[in-house]
Scaffold this active site. Structure first.
Site, mmCIF file in Angstrom:
data_model
loop_
_atom_site.group_PDB
_atom_site.id
_atom_site.type_symbol
_atom_site.label_atom_id
_atom_site.label_comp_id
_atom_site.label_asym_id
_atom_site.label_seq_id
_atom_site.Cartn_x
_atom_site.Cartn_y
_atom_site.Cartn_z
ATOM 1 N N SER A 7 49.893 69.894 61.306
ATOM 2 C CA SER A 7 48.897 69.684 60.549
ATOM 3 C C SER A 7 49.010 70.562 59.322
ATOM 4 C CB SER A 7 47.597 69.919 61.291
ATOM 5 O OG SER A 7 46.561 69.861 60.681
ATOM 6 N N THR A 8 48.606 70.313 58.005
ATOM 7 C CA THR A 8 48.285 71.107 56.986
ATOM 8 C C THR A 8 46.845 71.349 56.670
ATOM 9 O OG1 THR A 8 47.924 69.090 55.600
ATOM 10 C CG2 THR A 8 50.494 69.723 56.283
ATOM 11 N N LYS B 252 57.691 60.339 70.580
ATOM 12 C CA LYS B 252 58.590 60.043 69.463
ATOM 13 C C LYS B 252 57.675 60.155 68.096
ATOM 14 C CE LYS B 252 61.822 56.549 67.433
ATOM 15 N NZ LYS B 252 62.284 54.941 67.615
ATOM 16 N N ASP C 130 70.801 47.972 69.754
ATOM 17 C CA ASP C 130 71.309 49.565 69.861
ATOM 18 C C ASP C 130 71.470 49.957 71.216
ATOM 19 O OD1 ASP C 130 71.988 52.009 68.569
ATOM 20 O OD2 ASP C 130 70.174 52.668 68.456
#
Length: 457
Positions: A106-107, A180, A277
């Site tokens: 968080s900023t 993720k 993948d």
């Protein structure tokens, strides 16, 4: 002064507000006496109290405006949470970084938005702070997805990187989960945002014991995240690196788990799912030793067509080149058979004990496949008995149409498994018979001989 004009809180008040992304926890008490307190911590406290003069005095004494506490939070984070416009302006004028991230990502701007401190938001944005508003933000509470997870419920205190470093372990509602994360820079990238949405779409559709379970996602705040079950045994890549060549019976058992998961994806209705993948790092092991297919970041849905094509040619930076079918790297149309090609390489690797074309650089491998070359069979022929080699060769056929489906692969692997079991059963029965005869002889072979003689007379 407080934003509402009240005097600053007393020194016995609680510590500063938490990060907008921090897990919930009880607030601790601040000591009443500031004497002897660490200068950096005192700076944080005064930022929390809105003590402008006290802050100026500390900063003039040389206390760093960049101080961070144990949670990587700065005085600017604290002032943004409390809504102190003058404190925010002071810290910025003294060189404070406008967009520092705390341990949860968080900023100050994100915190100001969370606590609805609109005046602070304007100041921070004026100084170049980047908005962390998610591009998937719902307009109303009703539009928030059912799978949405509150990021405050995810505790990364003892977090470690897993698989390719893409996922981290976190604690959520009493269990460990795999998370993720996607940074704020990704949300501004249309291609990456589309991939995120596609992955979410896929994961919501999937329910199978051989496919990793989707638990939820964070889409209403930054960083956005995908949360899946955590499999503590790690991935197949780490297992093979440790074990080397596997016994054919073990390789077939693992291959069946992979094939069953992939068959489910390929036969998914109404839209088949191409993994694209499939390689050891994307195959996870659970506590019982069974395998689950994971990581659908580049997967494709076959909707109204039976074949797809990459919009942008694939490179080795996007995926592991050693396991990708030649038609993908040739930028041709392809279908579910690209996963069958990858499966063949994984099965052979389990028996050989080394990755495909291990002596070549990864970037050289696609050219080898395009030139119709395949990894050599070096293990003893008996390790490929019961048609196992023929199955691998069919799966990596140059012509995708000649590659079998996973349904057919499962049938052949089950047949191989039965053949291996029958042969092993025959050996075990004969070994036990021999051991019984040997035990009888040791207990008294002479008595057996004498009984035989009497019966003969």
């Amino acid at each position: 002064m407080e934003p509402n004009g009240d005097p600053p809180a007393a020194a016995g008040s609680t510590l500063w507000k938490q990060s907008s992304l921090a897990p919930e926890r009880e607030a601790s008490s601040v000591v009443e006496e500031l004497e002897g307190m660490d200068p950096g911590f005192k700076l944080m406290y005064l930022a929390n109290e809105g003590d402008l003069e006290g802050l100026k005095e500390l900063l003039d004494e040389g206390v760093s405006v960049h101080f961070r506490d144990v949670d990587d939070r700065t005085p600017l984070h604290v002032a943004a949470c409390q809504g102190y416009v003058e404190v925010v302006e002071l810290l910025l004028s003294r060189g404070a970084v406008v967009d520092p991230k705390d341990r949860w990502g968080s900023t100050p701007l994100a915190d100001a938005i969370h606590y609805k401190n609109n005046e602070v938001i304007k100041v921070l944005e004026k100084h170049g702070a980047k908005s962390l508003v998610t591009p998937m933000l719902a307009k109303t509470a009703r539009e928030v997805p059912e799978y949405e997870i509150d990021p405050k419920e995810l505790d990364f205190t003892n977090s470690v990187d897993i698989t390719k470093g893409t996922y981290q372990v976190a604690s959520w509602r009493g269990i460990e989960v795999a998370v993720k994360k996607f940074g704020e820079e990704f949300s501004a990238d249309e291609d990456k945002l589309r991939a995120f949405r596609d992955e979410l779409t896929l994961l919501q559709k999937i329910r199978h014991p051989n496919v990793v379970q989707f638990l939820g996602a964070v889409t209403q705040s930054i960083p956005m995240m995908i949360v899946t079950e955590y499999l503590p045994k790690g991935d197949l890549r780490a297992f093979l690196d440790k074990k080397g060549a596997l016994r054919p019976t073990t390789a077939v058992r693992i291959a069946l788990d992979i094939a069953r998961g992939m068959n489910y994806l390929h036969e998914h209705k109404p839209e088949a799912i191409i993994h694209r993948d499939l390689e050891p790092s994307n195959i996870l092991r659970d506590d019982s030793g069974h395998l689950k297919v994971a990581d659908f970041g580049v997967s494709k849905l076959l909707k109204f067509t039976t074949r797809v094509k990459e919009d942008v040619p694939i490179s080795c930076e996007d995926t592991s080149c050693r396991y990708v079918a030649p038609e993908v790297f040739s930028n041709e149309e392809y279908d579910t058979k690209v996963d069958v090609f990858s499966f063949a390489l994984i099965l052979q690797e389990m028996i050989e004990g080394c990755p495909p074309f291990s002596a070549k650089l990864e970037s050289e491998v696609p050219n080898a496949y395009t030139a119709k070359k395949r990894p050599p069979f070096r293990a003893p022929a008996k390790h490929y008995a019961h048609g196992l080699r023929e199955l691998i060769e069919a799966c990596w056929s140059e012509d995708p149409l000649k590659r079998p489906t996973f349904r057919h692969i499962i049938e052949r692997l089950e047949s191989v498994q039965i053949s291996m079991g029958v042969k092993r059963g025959w050996k075990v029965r004969h070994l036990k018979c021999f051991q019984n005869l040997e035990a009888i002889w040791k207990r008294g072979g002479s008595s057996v001989s004498s009984r035989s003689s009497r019966s003969a007379r």
